[in-house]
Write a protein that holds these residues in place. Structure first.
Motif, PDB file in Angstrom:
ATOM      1  N   THR A   1       0.813  -1.222   0.000  1.00 47.86           N
ATOM      2  CA  THR A   1       0.000   0.000   0.000  1.00 47.86           C
ATOM      3  C   THR A   1       0.844   1.268   0.000  1.00 47.86           C
TER       4      THR A   1
ATOM      5  N   ARG B   1       2.877  -0.118  -4.238  1.00 47.25           N
ATOM      6  CA  ARG B   1       1.722  -0.236  -5.134  1.00 47.25           C
ATOM      7  C   ARG B   1       2.163  -0.320  -6.593  1.00 47.25           C
TER       8      ARG B   1
ATOM      9  N   VAL C   1      -0.718  -7.310   4.389  1.00 47.67           N
ATOM     10  CA  VAL C   1      -1.257  -5.957   4.539  1.00 47.67           C
ATOM     11  C   VAL C   1      -1.985  -5.864   5.867  1.00 47.67           C
TER      12      VAL C   1
ATOM     13  N   ARG D   1      -8.535  -2.621   1.132  1.00 46.93           N
ATOM     14  CA  ARG D   1      -7.454  -1.707   0.760  1.00 46.93           C
ATOM     15  C   ARG D   1      -6.795  -2.141  -0.545  1.00 46.93           C
ATOM     16  N   ILE D   2      -6.521  -3.430  -0.659  1.00 51.91           N
ATOM     17  CA  ILE D   2      -5.878  -3.929  -1.874  1.00 51.91           C
ATOM     18  C   ILE D   2      -6.831  -3.857  -3.062  1.00 51.91           C
TER      19      ILE D   2
ATOM     20  N   LEU E   1      -6.795  -0.429  -4.566  1.00 49.90           N
ATOM     21  CA  LEU E   1      -5.585  -0.159  -5.343  1.00 49.90           C
ATOM     22  C   LEU E   1      -5.628  -0.869  -6.698  1.00 49.90           C
TER      23      LEU E   1
ATOM     24  N   THR F   1       1.902   9.452  -3.553  1.00 46.29           N
ATOM     25  CA  THR F   1       1.085   9.364  -2.333  1.00 46.29           C
ATOM     26  C   THR F   1       1.882   9.793  -1.118  1.00 46.29           C
TER      27      THR F   1
ATOM     28  N   HIS G   1      -8.576   6.804   1.567  1.00 46.28           N
ATOM     29  CA  HIS G   1      -8.663   5.389   1.908  1.00 46.28           C
ATOM     30  C   HIS G   1     -10.076   4.925   1.583  1.00 46.28           C
TER      31      HIS G   1
END
Length: 486
Positions: free
Chosen positions: A10, A15, A32, A43-44, A47, A200, A367
């Motif tokens: 992340t 990423r 993660v 979260r994954i 992405l 990021t 997020h």
């Protein structure tokens, strides 16, 4: 089936590594930790969906292990550790804490040094054969002159706690003898994407840019030049070694996928550092060109003095970083990446790097909490929980691409699904490809497995004698989810 394990997926570099490994066809697993508002899987998924939107194509989902480098066994349970032992042969350790001052919670040492030791321990116990460690060129500390890729600890003084923690981490990696190969990647100061400027993280180059941007309503950008940086002892000729994140990831991927390059240490640095004077020019020009805020054209002397003091106060956090970089030896990296030279970090390139954060107001990435409209994991959960491996006579890999997808091994007894496991199995007799949307339609009874197969939306890579069993097995998933409302 051999998997590559990635930590730090992340993060900015992580990423890009995840994207490139997935697009390169690698079977990937990631460790993660969950976020405050979302699970590790959410979260994954967010992405991967972002990369799918940019690439314009569906991507495989990695196997996701929920864990934390700061915990014993990385926070993994017995099932996770057993899965690593049976599936993972290569590990890429990218996770790191980019903190330049020691924190009350023990960062950055807690993640960078102690976390690396925990990763090494778990990987050794799992029988990982090839280990790749993301270090930093700056573990050389405050040395000057030429820094060789073959050098590590020469008794150098660390510039800050981050550099000290990364030196301790690489020394820990070097002390391990259980891997077939151990490869160290040492990026210089990573900045955004060379084409889009996407980032990021706002460390290094971005701090003076953000400070100047914030002050530009009171102080003309042209006034934030030599006198501001001079308080840090900089005269303008000093060089900073910036490298775009997409190039670092591409270089690492090439090394990771070519076994003959394993075992080396590689400075992923630019042969052309960026001078502080050029950084000043880019800062001033980028704010004038890209800022949507009203920018001052003149400054009150009192405002100028106050902003100069404020600039210095905030820059002190990174004062040890803002020094003239040494010359990073590129002997090894230039040889293996001769086809992939680092983008020239000139005025135009640095303006691209500066444009993205200014146009996005230096906002941290959102997020996003992904709500799965369809989740293959939910569909297969009863087979995972009621795993009857002893009653199975063969395994078949199931690759579900797209939103809510993933990778599993279906345990079959004839054409009956008697269990399921995460990830592909090395002893699988075949492979089933299906998009998550088609699997959802199958599970709701909106489309028959025979029709999906005939339309090429359900694909079998298996001996033709097994196709009937596979078709019946996929057809048995019908009715697992309720039909869609009319």
């Amino acid at each position: 089936m051999s998997y590559t394990l990635l930590t730090g997926a992340t993060g900015l570099l992580g990423r890009y590594l995840m994207r490139d490994l997935l697009l390169g066809g690698e079977h990937l697993a990631v460790i993660v930790r969950p976020g405050k508002l979302s699970t590790a899987r959410q979260r994954i998924e967010a992405l991967v969906q972002r990369w799918e939107g940019i690439a314009g194509r569906s991507m495989r989902r990695p196997v996701i292990l929920e864990g934390d480098l700061r915990e014993s066994d990385l926070g993994l349970d017995g099932g996770d550790l057993a899965w690593l032992r049976s599936h993972v042969h290569t590990a890429v350790h990218s996770a790191a804490s980019l903190v330049f001052r020691a924190q009350p919670d023990g960062e950055p040492h807690r993640t960078n040094a102690e976390g690396t030791r925990r990763v090494l321990e778990v990987c050794q116990r799992a029988g990982v054969r090839h280990f790749h460690h993301v270090s930093t060129s700056y573990l050389c500390g405050v040395r000057t002159g030429r820094v060789l890729e073959t050098e590590l600890d020469l008794g150098q003084e660390a510039g800050n706690v981050y550099e000290a923690s990364k030196l301790a981490a690489e020394k820990a990696v070097r002390s391990v003898r259980g891997f077939e190969t151990c490869t160290v990647h040492r990026p210089a100061s990573i900045v955004g994407d060379s084409r889009t400027g996407y980032t990021t993280s706002y460390h290094g180059f971005y701090l003076p840019l953000q400070l100047a941007y914030t002050m530009s309503g009171r102080i003309p950008p042209e006034e934030m030049g030599e006198r501001f940086f001079a308080r840090l002892g900089l005269q303008g000729h000093e060089g900073k070694n910036f490298v775009p994140v997409d190039w670092v990831a591409a270089g690492m991927l090439h090394i990771i996928r070519n076994r003959r390059y394993h075992g080396g240490t590689y400075h992923l640095a630019s042969p052309q550092p960026v001078s502080v004077r050029l950084i000043q020019s880019v800062t001033q020009d980028a704010i004038r060109k890209y800022s949507k805020r009203t920018t001052a054209n003149q400054a009150d002397p009192r405002d100028l003095a106050a902003c100069e003091q404020l600039f210095h106060h905030h820059m002190q956090i990174y004062e040890s970083h803002w020094r003239d970089d040494p010359q990073f030896d590129l002997t090894h990296s230039s040889r293996v990446l001769s086809h992939l030279p680092c983008p020239v970090m000139d005025y135009d390139q640095m303006m691209t790097i500066a444009r993205y954060p200014i146009e996005h107001n230096f906002a941290s990435p959102k997020h996003e909490k992904i709500e799965f409209e369809f989740d293959a994991q939910e569909l297969l959960s009863r087979f995972v929980s009621a795993n009857q491996a002893a009653n199975a006579d063969q395994r078949v890999s199931l690759d579900v691409s797209g939103r809510g997808g993933g990778q599993w091994s279906l345990l079959l007894r004839g054409s009956e699904i008697v269990g399921a496991e995460r990830g592909f199995s090395e002893d699988a007799v075949g492979l089933v490809y299906v998009n998550a949307h088609i699997l959802e339609q199958l599970s709701r009874g909106d489309v028959a497995a025979t029709d999906a197969l005939a339309a090429g939306k359900l694909v079998f890579e298996a001996p033709s004698a097994l196709h009937r069993n596979l078709l019946d097995a996929m057809g048995s998933l019908t009715g697992q989810l309720s039909p869609q409302a009319a």
